[in-house]
Design a protein around this motif. Sequence first.
Motif, PDB file in Angstrom:
ATOM      1  N   PHE A 171       2.551  -9.292  -6.104  1.00  0.00           N
ATOM      2  CA  PHE A 171       2.842  -8.276  -5.148  1.00  0.00           C
ATOM      3  C   PHE A 171       2.774  -6.972  -5.844  1.00  0.00           C
ATOM      4  CE2 PHE A 171       4.764 -10.786  -1.520  1.00  0.00           C
ATOM      5  CZ  PHE A 171       3.474 -11.679  -1.392  1.00  0.00           C
ATOM      6  N   ALA A 172       3.428  -6.849  -7.028  1.00  0.00           N
ATOM      7  CA  ALA A 172       3.262  -5.499  -7.517  1.00  0.00           C
ATOM      8  C   ALA A 172       2.055  -5.063  -8.018  1.00  0.00           C
ATOM      9  CB  ALA A 172       4.460  -5.612  -8.933  1.00  0.00           C
ATOM     10  N   GLY A 173       1.254  -6.137  -8.832  1.00  0.00           N
ATOM     11  CA  GLY A 173      -0.103  -5.849  -9.176  1.00  0.00           C
ATOM     12  C   GLY A 173      -1.008  -5.399  -7.880  1.00  0.00           C
ATOM     13  N   SER A 174      -0.700  -6.065  -6.896  1.00  0.00           N
ATOM     14  CA  SER A 174      -1.480  -5.777  -5.470  1.00  0.00           C
ATOM     15  C   SER A 174      -1.074  -4.445  -5.107  1.00  0.00           C
ATOM     16  CB  SER A 174      -1.168  -6.724  -4.380  1.00  0.00           C
ATOM     17  OG  SER A 174      -1.858  -6.685  -3.327  1.00  0.00           O
ATOM     18  N   LEU A 183       0.888  -1.050  -0.117  1.00  0.00           N
ATOM     19  CA  LEU A 183       0.129  -0.152   0.197  1.00  0.00           C
ATOM     20  C   LEU A 183       0.647   1.246  -0.121  1.00  0.00           C
ATOM     21  CD1 LEU A 183      -2.920   1.409   0.326  1.00  0.00           C
ATOM     22  CD2 LEU A 183      -2.575   1.236   2.806  1.00  0.00           C
ATOM     23  N   ALA A 184       1.891   1.338   0.702  1.00  0.00           N
ATOM     24  CA  ALA A 184       2.937   2.395   0.701  1.00  0.00           C
ATOM     25  C   ALA A 184       3.565   2.671  -0.512  1.00  0.00           C
ATOM     26  CB  ALA A 184       3.862   2.338   1.918  1.00  0.00           C
ATOM     27  N   ALA A 185       3.894   1.411  -1.124  1.00  0.00           N
ATOM     28  CA  ALA A 185       4.428   1.759  -2.646  1.00  0.00           C
ATOM     29  C   ALA A 185       3.572   2.231  -3.600  1.00  0.00           C
ATOM     30  CB  ALA A 185       5.074   0.283  -2.962  1.00  0.00           C
ATOM     31  N   GLY A 186       2.545   1.538  -3.565  1.00  0.00           N
ATOM     32  CA  GLY A 186       1.341   2.115  -4.627  1.00  0.00           C
ATOM     33  C   GLY A 186       0.903   3.514  -4.466  1.00  0.00           C
ATOM     34  N   SER A 187       0.716   3.884  -3.037  1.00  0.00           N
ATOM     35  CA  SER A 187       0.537   5.392  -2.831  1.00  0.00           C
ATOM     36  C   SER A 187       1.424   6.273  -3.239  1.00  0.00           C
ATOM     37  CB  SER A 187       0.188   5.400  -1.314  1.00  0.00           C
ATOM     38  OG  SER A 187      -0.943   4.430  -0.857  1.00  0.00           O
ATOM     39  N   VAL A 240      15.629   3.950   2.965  1.00  0.00           N
ATOM     40  CA  VAL A 240      15.204   4.952   2.157  1.00  0.00           C
ATOM     41  C   VAL A 240      14.056   5.442   1.907  1.00  0.00           C
ATOM     42  CG1 VAL A 240      16.006   5.586  -0.225  1.00  0.00           C
ATOM     43  CG2 VAL A 240      17.581   4.114   0.821  1.00  0.00           C
ATOM     44  N   PHE A 241      13.043   4.492   1.849  1.00  0.00           N
ATOM     45  CA  PHE A 241      11.814   4.934   1.309  1.00  0.00           C
ATOM     46  C   PHE A 241      11.040   5.435   2.529  1.00  0.00           C
ATOM     47  CE2 PHE A 241       7.233   4.387   1.428  1.00  0.00           C
ATOM     48  CZ  PHE A 241       6.708   4.684   0.090  1.00  0.00           C
ATOM     49  N   PRO A 253       8.841   0.622  -6.746  1.00  0.00           N
ATOM     50  CA  PRO A 253       8.953  -0.534  -7.338  1.00  0.00           C
ATOM     51  C   PRO A 253       9.580  -1.644  -6.426  1.00  0.00           C
ATOM     52  CG  PRO A 253       8.973   0.873  -8.929  1.00  0.00           C
ATOM     53  CD  PRO A 253       9.135   1.709  -7.675  1.00  0.00           C
ATOM     54  N   ALA A 254      10.637  -1.165  -5.914  1.00  0.00           N
ATOM     55  CA  ALA A 254      11.511  -2.524  -5.059  1.00  0.00           C
ATOM     56  C   ALA A 254      10.783  -2.746  -3.871  1.00  0.00           C
ATOM     57  CB  ALA A 254      12.861  -1.827  -4.744  1.00  0.00           C
TER      58      ALA A 254
END
Length: 414
Positions: A276-279, A131-135, A201-202, A247-248
């Motif tokens: 997991f990328a699609g989710s 969720l954090a990555a997609g947001s 980093v993120f 993405p990572a």
Amino acid sequence: MSPQRPEVGDRFRRFRDRLAAHDPLLPTNSGHDAATNSGHDAATSGGHDAATSGGPADAAPGLASRDGSGRQAGTVEPDRRRSRRRGGRRGGGGEELRVPEATFTSYYGRPILKAPVWKWDIAAYLFTGGLAAGSSLLAAGGQLTGRQVLRRAGRVTALGAVSASAVFLIRDLGRPERFHHMLRVAKPTSPMSVGTWILTVFGPAAGVAAVAEAAGWLPRRGLLGLVGRALPPAGHAAGLVAAATAPALATYTGVLLADTAVPSWHEAYPELPVIFAGSALASGAAVGLLAAPPAQAGPARRMAVAGAALELFGAHRVETRLGLLSQPYRSGRPGRLLRAGRLLTAAGVAGALLGRRSRAAGAVAGAALLGASVATRFGIFYGGVASARDPRYTVVPQRERVNARRTGADPAAD
């Protein structure tokens, strides 16, 4: 002394027959002794004639028991047993001797592999990380296209999700300083080490980007005014850094699961990062659909379609490509969760595309996509745990690999 030897031998044969009378399955050669030793007994003992006694058992009535048919126990049963063995081997109607079917048990009934000690908080960590990555990707899209609502919603959600991820991770580690210890080394071959540095980093980048959204609330004069003027450029740069790391962050957890010895995770190493990328994309799109009006939700709808396609493709692959190791993903609680994830994903994409002009339809679609992401992550997690607990998911693939190597091996090498 020599006349006593036949009497001693005769006593031994009587003792042996008496044991055979109590245990019919005990091997005995009474009939053979009666036939072969009759001449010897008649010549040496003088009082025990094989022709009149019929054998050593008749010479001592009462020492050998008889069954209901009148046959003497200890002389007939071994012949029956031998005939059954011969009949079973030759197919003559006797009892067939065969090895029982193998059962998948292990030493002391314990699983061959130790099941993961991770609990639901790690499954929740998988969801919040995605969720954090997609947001953050949604926020970067809103930043580059001038959609402030998407940018703000994405940045705030990314900070909240990565903070929750840190809580779940520390809760699993038990002691917060263990995360700090992971930063003492950088090991590219370890998914755990790489994931630790990705979070390092993120997290700060997502935090700076989210704090920059509060620049408009600060006064325009004084020190706070200076901070308010510096925050927007810093927020833009931090938002792009977070999006570049997203993405990572979205896929490393899939690599982490596949790097374990858990059969259904390890064998699905090509599909888990895709799922997991699609989710992650679908959950980030859900944030945009929930927060933005339909006029500004265009990037969110496109993200929803792309994320749903990847998620459904990967989930279908793990349920069909792995053979026996696909069963944990189709049965029990993991199967129910993954089926619910597919239905919610399809409903969310349909709502996002058909309800382009309805804020309520967009909100329902966003909620469905969030629920689909949760169900998919938990289904993958519990499917791997189930495969580690059942020995057959370890034994059968190993045997298949050994047989494949033997079949494809060079005979000269063998």
